[in-house]
Design a protein around this motif. Structure first.
Motif, PDB file in Angstrom:
ATOM      1  N   ARG A   1      20.987  -6.067   2.813  1.00 31.07           N
ATOM      2  CA  ARG A   1      20.545  -5.745   1.459  1.00 31.07           C
ATOM      3  C   ARG A   1      19.594  -6.828   0.933  1.00 31.07           C
ATOM      4  N   ARG A   2      19.925  -8.083   1.202  1.00 33.45           N
ATOM      5  CA  ARG A   2      19.061  -9.176   0.751  1.00 33.45           C
ATOM      6  C   ARG A   2      17.724  -9.160   1.495  1.00 33.45           C
ATOM      7  N   ILE A   3      17.755  -8.860   2.790  1.00 30.60           N
ATOM      8  CA  ILE A   3      16.516  -8.769   3.572  1.00 30.60           C
ATOM      9  C   ILE A   3      15.615  -7.668   3.023  1.00 30.60           C
ATOM     10  N   ASP A   4      16.190  -6.524   2.678  1.00 30.55           N
ATOM     11  CA  ASP A   4      15.399  -5.428   2.124  1.00 30.55           C
ATOM     12  C   ASP A   4      14.779  -5.827   0.782  1.00 30.55           C
ATOM     13  N   GLU A   5      15.537  -6.562  -0.037  1.00 30.85           N
ATOM     14  CA  GLU A   5      15.012  -6.992  -1.335  1.00 30.85           C
ATOM     15  C   GLU A   5      13.830  -7.942  -1.170  1.00 30.85           C
ATOM     16  N   VAL A   6      13.997  -8.946  -0.304  1.00 35.42           N
ATOM     17  CA  VAL A   6      12.915  -9.927  -0.102  1.00 35.42           C
ATOM     18  C   VAL A   6      11.702  -9.259   0.543  1.00 35.42           C
ATOM     19  N   LYS A   7      11.929  -8.379   1.498  1.00 37.91           N
ATOM     20  CA  LYS A   7      10.814  -7.696   2.158  1.00 37.91           C
ATOM     21  C   LYS A   7      10.055  -6.810   1.175  1.00 37.91           C
ATOM     22  N   SER A   8      10.797  -6.156   0.263  1.00 42.28           N
ATOM     23  CA  SER A   8      10.141  -5.327  -0.738  1.00 42.28           C
ATOM     24  C   SER A   8       9.265  -6.168  -1.667  1.00 42.28           C
ATOM     25  N   LEU A   9       9.779  -7.339  -2.071  1.00 43.22           N
ATOM     26  CA  LEU A   9       8.997  -8.235  -2.933  1.00 43.22           C
ATOM     27  C   LEU A   9       7.768  -8.754  -2.199  1.00 43.22           C
ATOM     28  N   ARG A  10       7.941  -9.101  -0.918  1.00 47.44           N
ATOM     29  CA  ARG A  10       6.806  -9.622  -0.149  1.00 47.44           C
ATOM     30  C   ARG A  10       5.724  -8.572   0.037  1.00 47.44           C
ATOM     31  N   ASP A  11       6.113  -7.328   0.304  1.00 40.70           N
ATOM     32  CA  ASP A  11       5.133  -6.285   0.571  1.00 40.70           C
ATOM     33  C   ASP A  11       4.345  -5.888  -0.671  1.00 40.70           C
ATOM     34  N   ARG A  12       4.856  -6.242  -1.840  1.00 41.64           N
ATOM     35  CA  ARG A  12       4.099  -5.960  -3.060  1.00 41.64           C
ATOM     36  C   ARG A  12       2.970  -6.969  -3.280  1.00 41.64           C
ATOM     37  N   CYS A  13       3.042  -8.111  -2.588  1.00 39.27           N
ATOM     38  CA  CYS A  13       1.999  -9.129  -2.733  1.00 39.27           C
ATOM     39  C   CYS A  13       0.807  -8.768  -1.855  1.00 39.27           C
ATOM     40  N   GLN A  14      -0.320  -9.373  -2.171  1.00 38.91           N
ATOM     41  CA  GLN A  14      -1.536  -9.088  -1.422  1.00 38.91           C
ATOM     42  C   GLN A  14      -1.536  -9.847  -0.103  1.00 38.91           C
ATOM     43  N   ARG A  15      -1.742  -9.110   0.983  1.00 38.76           N
ATOM     44  CA  ARG A  15      -1.790  -9.744   2.293  1.00 38.76           C
ATOM     45  C   ARG A  15      -3.112 -10.476   2.494  1.00 38.76           C
ATOM     46  N   LYS A  16      -4.186  -9.942   1.906  1.00 34.81           N
ATOM     47  CA  LYS A  16      -5.491 -10.584   1.997  1.00 34.81           C
ATOM     48  C   LYS A  16      -5.934 -10.941   0.587  1.00 34.81           C
TER      49      LYS A  16
ATOM     50  N   GLU B   1     -14.914 -23.214  10.268  1.00 33.81           N
ATOM     51  CA  GLU B   1     -15.906 -24.238  10.596  1.00 33.81           C
ATOM     52  C   GLU B   1     -17.181 -23.620  11.164  1.00 33.81           C
ATOM     53  N   ASP B   2     -17.037 -22.478  11.840  1.00 34.68           N
ATOM     54  CA  ASP B   2     -18.220 -21.843  12.416  1.00 34.68           C
ATOM     55  C   ASP B   2     -18.976 -20.964  11.424  1.00 34.68           C
ATOM     56  N   GLY B   3     -18.511 -20.958  10.144  1.00 35.53           N
ATOM     57  CA  GLY B   3     -19.206 -20.192   9.119  1.00 35.53           C
ATOM     58  C   GLY B   3     -18.672 -18.800   8.881  1.00 35.53           C
ATOM     59  N   THR B   4     -17.780 -18.327   9.728  1.00 30.44           N
ATOM     60  CA  THR B   4     -17.223 -16.990   9.539  1.00 30.44           C
ATOM     61  C   THR B   4     -16.171 -17.006   8.427  1.00 30.44           C
ATOM     62  N   GLU B   5     -15.974 -15.826   7.827  1.00 28.55           N
ATOM     63  CA  GLU B   5     -15.033 -15.703   6.719  1.00 28.55           C
ATOM     64  C   GLU B   5     -13.697 -15.151   7.213  1.00 28.55           C
ATOM     65  N   ALA B   6     -12.652 -15.519   6.480  1.00 33.89           N
ATOM     66  CA  ALA B   6     -11.306 -15.014   6.767  1.00 33.89           C
ATOM     67  C   ALA B   6     -10.563 -14.874   5.455  1.00 33.89           C
ATOM     68  N   TRP B   7      -9.622 -13.954   5.424  1.00 37.15           N
ATOM     69  CA  TRP B   7      -8.804 -13.740   4.232  1.00 37.15           C
ATOM     70  C   TRP B   7      -7.363 -14.125   4.536  1.00 37.15           C
ATOM     71  N   LEU B   8      -6.807 -14.975   3.694  1.00 37.15           N
ATOM     72  CA  LEU B   8      -5.443 -15.458   3.867  1.00 37.15           C
ATOM     73  C   LEU B   8      -4.516 -14.806   2.855  1.00 37.15           C
ATOM     74  N   PRO B   9      -3.227 -14.705   3.166  1.00 38.84           N
ATOM     75  CA  PRO B   9      -2.277 -14.134   2.199  1.00 38.84           C
ATOM     76  C   PRO B   9      -2.129 -15.027   0.977  1.00 38.84           C
ATOM     77  N   SER B  10      -1.640 -14.436  -0.086  1.00 37.64           N
ATOM     78  CA  SER B  10      -1.406 -15.213  -1.307  1.00 37.64           C
ATOM     79  C   SER B  10      -0.267 -16.197  -1.084  1.00 37.64           C
ATOM     80  N   ARG B  11      -0.178 -17.183  -1.968  1.00 36.55           N
ATOM     81  CA  ARG B  11       0.866 -18.201  -1.835  1.00 36.55           C
ATOM     82  C   ARG B  11       2.252 -17.585  -2.006  1.00 36.55           C
ATOM     83  N   ARG B  12       2.380 -16.616  -2.885  1.00 37.56           N
ATOM     84  CA  ARG B  12       3.677 -15.955  -3.077  1.00 37.56           C
ATOM     85  C   ARG B  12       4.067 -15.161  -1.828  1.00 37.56           C
ATOM     86  N   TRP B  13       3.089 -14.514  -1.179  1.00 42.39           N
ATOM     87  CA  TRP B  13       3.390 -13.773   0.056  1.00 42.39           C
ATOM     88  C   TRP B  13       3.900 -14.731   1.128  1.00 42.39           C
ATOM     89  N   ARG B  14       3.251 -15.888   1.271  1.00 40.12           N
ATOM     90  CA  ARG B  14       3.673 -16.854   2.290  1.00 40.12           C
ATOM     91  C   ARG B  14       5.068 -17.396   1.981  1.00 40.12           C
TER      92      ARG B  14
END
Length: 463
Positions: free
Chosen positions: A243-258, A265-278
């Motif tokens: 039950r706790r795993i489902d609650e935390v997973k639900s909260l995490r999935d509501r956050c933005q992954r990108k 360093e090579d100039g290419t762009e990347a999108w990282l998850p939000s601090r709350r998602w991490r």
């Protein structure tokens, strides 16, 4: 027999970064070799080139590609050779299992290997030769890494990293019996897993025997030749953790992954998850780790307790498929069912202690009366926990009747001193229930009507 000794490591930030880097490179090598394997697979399908098959389908074909890759990608030299070799052997083993499934060499077919995501699963570091690439100085574990350039001499030298075991080694640990070492990471914790060769004890004579009927209402219900019926209750902590795993997973999935834009360093762009998602993802990984560890302790505690009281344990061959009424019910049954892992644990404990493990055929055991052997034609619905035999009028507890049928089946195949008692009939004189309390097995009050009676004290004697 080989035993795995798992020891927690005390790792500082620098050492953790070094081990993560080694794991990333091993993961990269696995994916790079898989990309080559996919190309060779298509080439062999179109041209039937024997050289492509020699690299792709032999045990060491992909491993032999590593020296050439080290020249093309010098960063591979920073990883110890045994770790790189086992990354290639792991891929070759997966390809061979795929081939066996295609040609009927294994019961169940497996898919072609897929690319691995390091962020999703940490790639373990395997040192597969005894004390080669690692050593122990007391509780200090020294790991050999790859070669690095020495700025003072301008030559390459071997690099090492040190960590410390969080607890002392057990008394039975023999350094001469160590066969290999794996470094694994679960969440933020690092572990050293030693593979130790241990002697197999001789088989003991069979005295007491118990037959277990596995199901979903409880882990199992067993009847022994000593006349004791035992209900092994399901672990109470699984529902809470799920039950706790489902609650935390639900909260995490509501956050933005990108969420956060980053520039490499090579100039290419990347999108990282939000601090709350991490943050929620770290918490979720810790909950999964706690679930795995607690489940393992629970199963081993139950198995050891069974083999302390009985010389042979036989379990019904039922395999759960999660056939519930609703989707949520099926998911809960699949996630919380421990029957498969319980059988593996029982077999391992039996081998280690010189006792007997086996399975018995459950076909028709629930709907067959153990007293007169009458079979209910339409079967017994799962919700019916007690039933009366229409032929002889005997009153049965559902699980107890199945376990008694299983014990009678086992006694026909296994010669034990008590098998001839009461003319070969199986009888129950005492009922009890086992509940795991985190420290061991607590014996609960007697079972009344298939459920634990709160008013009873100790075992329930059958008058």
């Amino acid at each position: 027999m080989q035993s795995a000794l798992k020891m927690l490591l005390e790792v500082d930030e620098h050492t953790a970064a070094v081990l993560d880097g080694q794991s990333r490179i091993a993961n990269w090598l696995y994916n790079h070799l898989l990309e080559e394997a996919n190309t060779l697979r298509e080439k062999f399908r179109s041209t039937q080139d024997p050289e492509a098959a020699k690299v792709l389908y032999t045990k060491r074909g992909l491993r032999n590609r590593i020296p050439m890759l080290k020249k093309e990608y010098p960063f591979l030299r920073t990883v110890y050779s045994s770790v790189l070799k086992n990354a290639a052997l792991r891929l070759s083993s997966a390809i061979q299992e795929y081939q066996k499934g295609r040609h009927g060499g294994r019961a169940k077919r497996v898919n072609w290997p897929k690319f691995r995501s390091w962020k999703r699963k940490w790639f373990s570091l395997q040192y597969d030769e005894p004390w080669k690439g690692f050593r122990l100085d007391g509780r200090t574990l020294v790991l050999s890494l790859g070669m690095a350039m020495d700025e003072a001499t301008g030559k390459r030298k071997q690099v090492h990293v040190s960590t410390r075991l969080a607890e002392p080694l057990p008394d039975w640990f023999d350094s001469d019996k160590v066969r290999q070492l794996r470094i694994v990471k679960e969440g933020r914790l690092f572990y050293a897993v030693f593979t130790v060769e241990r002697p197999v004890p001789s088989r003991r004579p069979v005295g007491r025997v118990i037959a277990l009927d596995p199901n979903h209402k409880n882990l199992g219900y067993g009847v022994g030749t000593d006349g004791v019926a035992t209900e092994i209750l399901n672990p109470w902590f699984l529902k809470i953790l799920d039950r706790r795993i489902d609650e935390v997973k639900s909260l995490r999935d509501r956050c933005q992954r990108k969420s956060v834009r980053a520039v490499r360093e090579d100039g290419t762009e990347a999108w990282l998850p939000s601090r709350r998602w991490r943050k929620l993802n770290v918490r979720l990984e810790e909950l999964w780790r706690v679930r795995r560890e607690q489940t393992k302790v629970y199963l081993r505690t139950v198995a050891n307790r069974l083999y302390r009281e009985y010389d042979a344990v036989f379990v019904g061959d039922y395999a759960p498929h999660g056939g519930g009424i609703s989707r949520g019910m099926r998911r809960a049954m699949n996630n919380q069912s421990l029957i498969g892992r319980f059988k593996e644990t029982l077999a391992w404990v039996a081998t280690r202690s010189g006792k007997v493990y086996g399975e018995w055929d459950e076909d028709g055991s629930t709907r067959t009366c153990h007293a007169c052997h009458y079979k209910v034609p339409e079967g017994i619905p799962p919700e019916v926990r007690e039933w009366t035999c229409p032929e002889c009028g005997s009153r049965h507890l559902r699980d107890e009747n199945a376990a008694m049928n299983g014990l009678a089946q086992v006694l026909k195949k296994v010669e034990v001193p008590c098998s001839g008692r009461l003319g070969g009939r199986v009888a129950v004189w005492t009922r009890r229930a086992w509940r795991f309390d985190g420290l061991g097995i607590a014996e609960m009050p007697g079972i009344v009507g298939g459920r634990v009676g709160d008013h009873a004290a100790g075992r329930q004697e059958i008058k």
